[in-house]
Design an enzyme around this catalytic site. Sequence first.
Site, PDB file in Angstrom:
ATOM      1  CG  ASP A  66      45.860  40.572  33.134  1.00 34.79           C
ATOM      2  OD1 ASP A  66      45.791  40.335  31.914  1.00 34.79           O
ATOM      3  OD2 ASP A  66      46.375  41.610  33.600  1.00 34.79           O
ATOM      4  CG  HIS A  67      42.379  42.616  31.379  1.00 39.84           C
ATOM      5  ND1 HIS A  67      42.005  43.856  31.840  1.00 39.84           N
ATOM      6  CD2 HIS A  67      43.734  42.569  31.483  1.00 39.84           C
ATOM      7  CE1 HIS A  67      43.078  44.534  32.205  1.00 39.84           C
ATOM      8  NE2 HIS A  67      44.144  43.779  32.000  1.00 39.84           N
TER       9      HIS A  67
END
EC number: 3.1.26.11
Length: 305
Positions: A66-67
């Site tokens: 998610d990063h």
Amino acid sequence: MSFEITILGSSAAVPVKGRHMTSQHVRIGNHQFLIDCGEATQHQLLEMGISLHKIEHIFISHLHGDHFFGLPGLLSTMNIQRRTAPLYIHGPRGLDEVLLASFKHSNTELNYKICLYDNPTMFPDVIFENDHITVETIPLIHRVPCTGFLFREKKKQYRIIPEKLPSGLPFDAFRALKRGEDIEFQGETIQFKDVTLPPRRSRSYAFCSDTKFSRSVISKVYGVDLLYHESTFMHRHLERANTTFHTTALQAGQIAKEAKVGKLLIGHFSARYGDLKVLLEESKTEFENTELAKEGRKFSIIERD
């Protein structure tokens, strides 16, 4: 000189309606930076009218999807749009393997140069510097090596008071006075303190990505103008926060209070919270000057004496 942060994504782990994966755009003067690059980051940049090609440096905090899952797509789009300027990427060890595999198996040959640097994750270190700012890592406590990033302006120059200067002063003399040096002109000494105002305050922004609550962060971000700190859970879900190495909104407020920061931004919200006001209210019980780091919001750090 401008100092502005734009929130591109605020969601943790998975997207929810209206909330995207973690990413932020930082503009300091003529320089533009990207912090993290979750899925749909390039869509958010497009939505907010931010040019991909003006981004010079990308800082990736850690290798949870998610990063950074948006990074290969962003780099590919830059390539399709025929970017030629070098791009500097600062990330954890192993990011190079991910990118190389992506390019290899998609048969992608980049038109531009990527300079990739490993972030130190065990100690703070300056990983970027120019004439105006430094960017330093902030070691964090997560399930994989993870760092935050501290953007700080260097000490500024003294400000000239034009009406106090004699006419005909050469340019080099102006520069010396702005550096805080006395000068000789036409047989007389001009003391810088008599013809200048003190430098304006240097501004600072700290981005603290995924981390278990840790007071070690306090000394690293002490006194910053603006602090972003992940606040994935409410404090009633503290056990879940500890298990997943995340922070609660209450704990983020405690860090901001003890670090005496100017303003706190909270983000990286769990999908379980539809109404983010409950997280904001919880953080405010510890630190009143808290705001939600929601998509599309811009935060400017104003230059002050």
